[in-house]
Design an enzyme around this catalytic site. Structure first.
Site, short mmCIF file in Angstrom:
data_model
loop_
_atom_site.label_atom_id
_atom_site.label_comp_id
_atom_site.label_asym_id
_atom_site.label_seq_id
_atom_site.Cartn_x
_atom_site.Cartn_y
_atom_site.Cartn_z
N ARG A 109 44.15 24.79 -3.87
CA ARG A 109 43.95 24.34 -2.50
C ARG A 109 44.12 25.52 -1.53
O ARG A 109 44.62 26.58 -1.91
CB ARG A 109 44.97 23.23 -2.14
CG ARG A 109 44.80 21.93 -2.89
CD ARG A 109 43.64 21.09 -2.39
NE ARG A 109 43.74 20.80 -0.96
CZ ARG A 109 42.79 20.14 -0.27
NH1 ARG A 109 41.70 19.71 -0.87
NH2 ARG A 109 42.93 19.92 1.02
N TYR A 161 39.50 26.29 -4.56
CA TYR A 161 38.73 25.54 -3.58
C TYR A 161 37.39 26.20 -3.25
O TYR A 161 36.55 26.34 -4.13
CB TYR A 161 39.63 25.40 -2.35
CG TYR A 161 39.47 24.13 -1.57
CD1 TYR A 161 39.27 22.91 -2.18
CD2 TYR A 161 39.53 24.16 -0.17
CE1 TYR A 161 39.15 21.75 -1.43
CE2 TYR A 161 39.41 23.00 0.57
CZ TYR A 161 39.22 21.81 -0.06
OH TYR A 161 39.10 20.68 0.69
N TYR A 198 46.93 10.70 4.54
CA TYR A 198 46.13 11.91 4.72
C TYR A 198 46.59 12.63 5.98
O TYR A 198 46.85 12.00 7.00
CB TYR A 198 44.63 11.56 4.85
CG TYR A 198 43.77 12.80 5.04
CD1 TYR A 198 43.42 13.59 3.95
CD2 TYR A 198 43.37 13.21 6.31
CE1 TYR A 198 42.67 14.75 4.11
CE2 TYR A 198 42.62 14.36 6.50
CZ TYR A 198 42.27 15.13 5.39
OH TYR A 198 41.54 16.28 5.56
N GLU A 201 36.05 17.38 -8.57
CA GLU A 201 35.67 17.85 -7.23
C GLU A 201 35.01 19.23 -7.31
O GLU A 201 34.00 19.49 -6.67
CB GLU A 201 36.93 17.90 -6.36
CG GLU A 201 36.69 18.15 -4.88
CD GLU A 201 38.01 18.19 -4.10
OE1 GLU A 201 39.10 18.13 -4.74
OE2 GLU A 201 37.95 18.29 -2.86
N TRP A 260 29.77 14.38 5.73
CA TRP A 260 28.70 14.87 4.87
C TRP A 260 28.83 14.34 3.45
O TRP A 260 27.86 14.25 2.72
CB TRP A 260 28.51 16.39 4.96
CG TRP A 260 29.40 17.33 4.24
CD1 TRP A 260 30.74 17.22 4.06
CD2 TRP A 260 29.00 18.57 3.61
NE1 TRP A 260 31.21 18.32 3.37
CE2 TRP A 260 30.18 19.16 3.08
CE3 TRP A 260 27.80 19.24 3.46
CZ2 TRP A 260 30.16 20.39 2.42
CZ3 TRP A 260 27.79 20.47 2.80
CH2 TRP A 260 28.94 21.01 2.28
N ASP A 261 30.06 13.92 3.07
CA ASP A 261 30.21 13.25 1.77
C ASP A 261 29.34 12.01 1.72
O ASP A 261 28.66 11.74 0.72
CB ASP A 261 31.67 12.83 1.54
CG ASP A 261 32.61 14.02 1.43
OD1 ASP A 261 32.71 14.78 2.41
OD2 ASP A 261 33.24 14.20 0.37
N TYR A 305 41.33 11.73 -0.54
CA TYR A 305 40.57 11.54 0.72
C TYR A 305 40.28 10.04 0.92
O TYR A 305 39.15 9.59 0.67
CB TYR A 305 39.25 12.30 0.67
CG TYR A 305 39.36 13.77 0.29
CD1 TYR A 305 39.98 14.69 1.13
CD2 TYR A 305 38.80 14.23 -0.90
CE1 TYR A 305 40.05 16.04 0.78
CE2 TYR A 305 38.86 15.58 -1.25
CZ TYR A 305 39.49 16.47 -0.40
OH TYR A 305 39.55 17.81 -0.75
N TRP A 321 34.20 10.37 4.97
CA TRP A 321 33.87 11.73 5.42
C TRP A 321 32.38 11.82 5.67
O TRP A 321 31.57 11.26 4.90
CB TRP A 321 34.28 12.76 4.36
CG TRP A 321 35.55 13.47 4.67
CD1 TRP A 321 35.67 14.71 5.21
CD2 TRP A 321 36.90 13.01 4.48
NE1 TRP A 321 36.99 15.04 5.37
CE2 TRP A 321 37.76 14.02 4.94
CE3 TRP A 321 37.45 11.82 3.99
CZ2 TRP A 321 39.14 13.89 4.90
CZ3 TRP A 321 38.81 11.69 3.94
CH2 TRP A 321 39.65 12.71 4.40
N ASP A 380 35.86 24.85 3.63
CA ASP A 380 37.03 25.09 4.48
C ASP A 380 37.63 26.50 4.40
O ASP A 380 37.83 27.16 5.40
CB ASP A 380 38.13 24.07 4.14
CG ASP A 380 37.64 22.64 4.21
OD1 ASP A 380 36.45 22.42 4.49
OD2 ASP A 380 38.46 21.73 3.98
N GLN A 438 30.65 17.83 10.75
CA GLN A 438 30.35 18.48 9.46
C GLN A 438 28.85 18.75 9.35
O GLN A 438 28.07 18.30 10.19
CB GLN A 438 30.83 17.58 8.30
CG GLN A 438 32.27 17.86 7.90
CD GLN A 438 32.69 17.13 6.65
OE1 GLN A 438 32.19 16.04 6.36
NE2 GLN A 438 33.63 17.70 5.90
C1 2M8 Z 1 37.39 18.97 2.09
O1 2M8 Z 1 37.84 19.03 3.45
C2 2M8 Z 1 38.92 18.23 3.94
C3 2M8 Z 1 38.95 18.41 5.44
O2 2M8 Z 1 37.78 17.90 5.98
C4 2M8 Z 1 40.27 18.58 3.33
O3 2M8 Z 1 40.39 19.56 2.59
O4 2M8 Z 1 41.22 17.83 3.61
C5 2M8 Z 1 36.09 19.81 2.02
O5 2M8 Z 1 35.75 20.06 0.67
C6 2M8 Z 1 34.98 19.07 2.75
O6 2M8 Z 1 33.75 19.72 2.56
C7 2M8 Z 1 34.84 17.63 2.27
O7 2M8 Z 1 33.92 16.95 3.08
C8 2M8 Z 1 36.20 16.89 2.32
C9 2M8 Z 1 36.13 15.50 1.66
O8 2M8 Z 1 35.55 15.59 0.38
O9 2M8 Z 1 37.20 17.65 1.64
#
Ligand code: 2M8
Length: 423
Positions: A201, A349, A83, A393, A35-36, A29, A33, A168, A108
């Site tokens: 995933r 996941y 991404y 994670e 809420w992260d 990622y 993001w 998700d 989020q």
């Molecule tokens: C995950 O979500 C993203 C899409 O937003 C993904 O899978 O690509 C989820 O765990 C989400 O809650 C989290 O904010 C994000 C980044 O850690 O990954």
């Protein structure tokens, strides 16, 4: 022992810091993001209150003119193929309300006001000198206004995509997603499977449905016409965080000399609606707005309303957490989904693994309701899990084996908060 864990957590946060915010994971990622960043600020405040403020300010720098805080803010310097779905998919900059920087158009869970208040409290004198809260407060208010007006359903907030829940591929979305025609797998290229095993995933069919829903929302001009949207759900965690964040907005308003009352009233209204609409059989469930039906499955989202102050059903939620479905304090981490449920998968996941951010929310909620013994045991189990698996994670909830990305930012952040705040 704790000193080594503390130092390791700080190292992860420093390694994932970009100069203005923290990426969730360098490989999987590589952008910001929503809420992260809120969870990261909650941990980062112990290392540098200024940096934690910056983390939130960077995110709100990408707020849309309509108040929405996008779920991803793209790093213009990162490789576009790193991404999926990237800026070319979302085409945010074609929209009149979007900022100049490319973002997604979804949102989020609203943890941000809570994170801002906790960040302020880490160093009030320094935050006051920087004018942190007076600058952020109007943006937080606009964010909540977006949710209340554009996504409001009878004092609750609706999500229009599983990504908006943060969980998700939660089994709570399966029934609603069945009605969505997936975009064929050859129509897009997933990047997540370059970094994490497919068994950990979402499936290709899930992804096809995510792409379909997100593409339709984009093509509507991100218009929030809930009557026309295919996926309109009320999630207990999103609404619990909205209520808890309205309470935090009341504290922020009082601190800066604004009127806290509208926020207290909004928190009470949402808390009451959450109980009236989503609570049944000792648990909080997701509600499908079009089908007018509760999904009776249990996910960890249904325990997180404990973060709402004075929740009348808190004792029932604690009892459910301790029972066979979640075995609170008797697993490595609380599972994201019912251990006895038909869809339970300990590796995949959000369909069973334990996650550190939702665990932190349950811990925070137990503390809020004076359940200090349970909170203490949960904290100890969480620190043990991090010591054994590292800052993964997510984990197999029973064995504690690591899953998903390594050196994951919110894992390090909430572990750091547990180390520095409790007992
Ligand atoms: C995950 O979500 C993203 C899409 O937003 C993904 O899978 O690509 C989820 O765990 C989400 O809650 C989290 O904010 C994000 C980044 O850690 O990954």
């Amino acid at each position: 022992m704790n000193t080594a864990l503390d130092r390791a957590a700080v190292d992860v946060l420093l390694a994932n810091w970009t100069g203005a915010y923290t990426v969730p994971s360098r490989a999987l990622y590589p952008h910001q993001w929503s809420w992260d960043s809120a969870f990261v600020a909650i941990g980062l405040r112990h290392v540098s209150a200024r940096r934690a403020q910056r983390e939130l300010e960077s995110l709100f720098g990408a707020q849309w003119a309509d108040g929405r805080v996008p779920h991803i803010v793209f790093d213009p310097a990162a490789a576009p193929e790193g991404y999926f779905p990237g800026p070319d998919f979302w085409r945010s900059t074609d929209h009149p309300a979007s900022p100049a920087i490319a973002t997604s158009g979804l949102v989020q869970p609203p943890v941000h006001a809570l994170a801002a208040w906790l960040t302020f409290r880490a160093d009030p004198a320094q935050a006051r000198r920087r004018g942190f809260l007076p600058r952020l407060y109007p943006r937080l208010v606009a964010w909540h206004r977006y949710l209340a007006t554009r996504r409001g359903v009878d004092d609750l907030v609706a999500i229009v995509h599983p990504w908006e829940s943060g969980m998700d591929n939660s089994p709570a979305w399966d029934a609603a997603l069945c009605r969505v025609e997936p975009t064929p797998a050859h129509g897009f290229r997933r990047r997540d499977l370059l970094h994490v095993q497919a068994a950990e995933r979402p499936t290709d069919t899930d992804y096809g449905r995510y792409v379909r829903l997100a593409g339709d929302y984009r093509d509507s001009g991100y218009a929030d016409r809930l009557a026309d949207a295919q996926f309109v759900l009320l999630d207990p965690m999103v609404n619990a965080l909205y209520a808890a964040s309205e309470s935090a907005l009341a504290d922020i308003a009082a601190e800066i000399g604004a009127d806290p009352r509208p926020h207290r009233e909004a928190a009470e209204r949402t808390g009451a609606a959450l109980v009236a609409r989503l609570f049944a059989d000792g648990f909080c469930h997701a509600y499908d707005v079009h089908e007018r039906r509760l999904d009776r499955q249990r996910t960890v989202a249904g325990l997180t309303p404990l973060v709402v102050a004075d929740l009348p059903v808190a004792p029932a939620l604690v009892k459910s957490a301790l029972g066979d479905h979640f075995r609170l304090g008797r697993t490595a981490l609380p599972p994201s989904y019912d251990l006895t449920g038909p869809a339970f998968d300990p590796d995949r996941y959000w369909r069973g693994p334990g996650w550190f951010n939702t665990t932190w929310l349950v811990w925070h909620g137990l503390t809020r309701h004076g359940e200090l013994d349970h909170a203490g045991r949960l904290r100890d189990a969480t620190l043990t899990a991090a010591r054994q698996a590292g800052f993964r994670e997510y984990l197999h909830p029973l064995t504690g084996e690591g899953r998903g990305a390594t050196d994951f930012s919110w894992t390090a952040a909430v572990v750091l908060d547990l180390l520095r705040t409790a007992p």
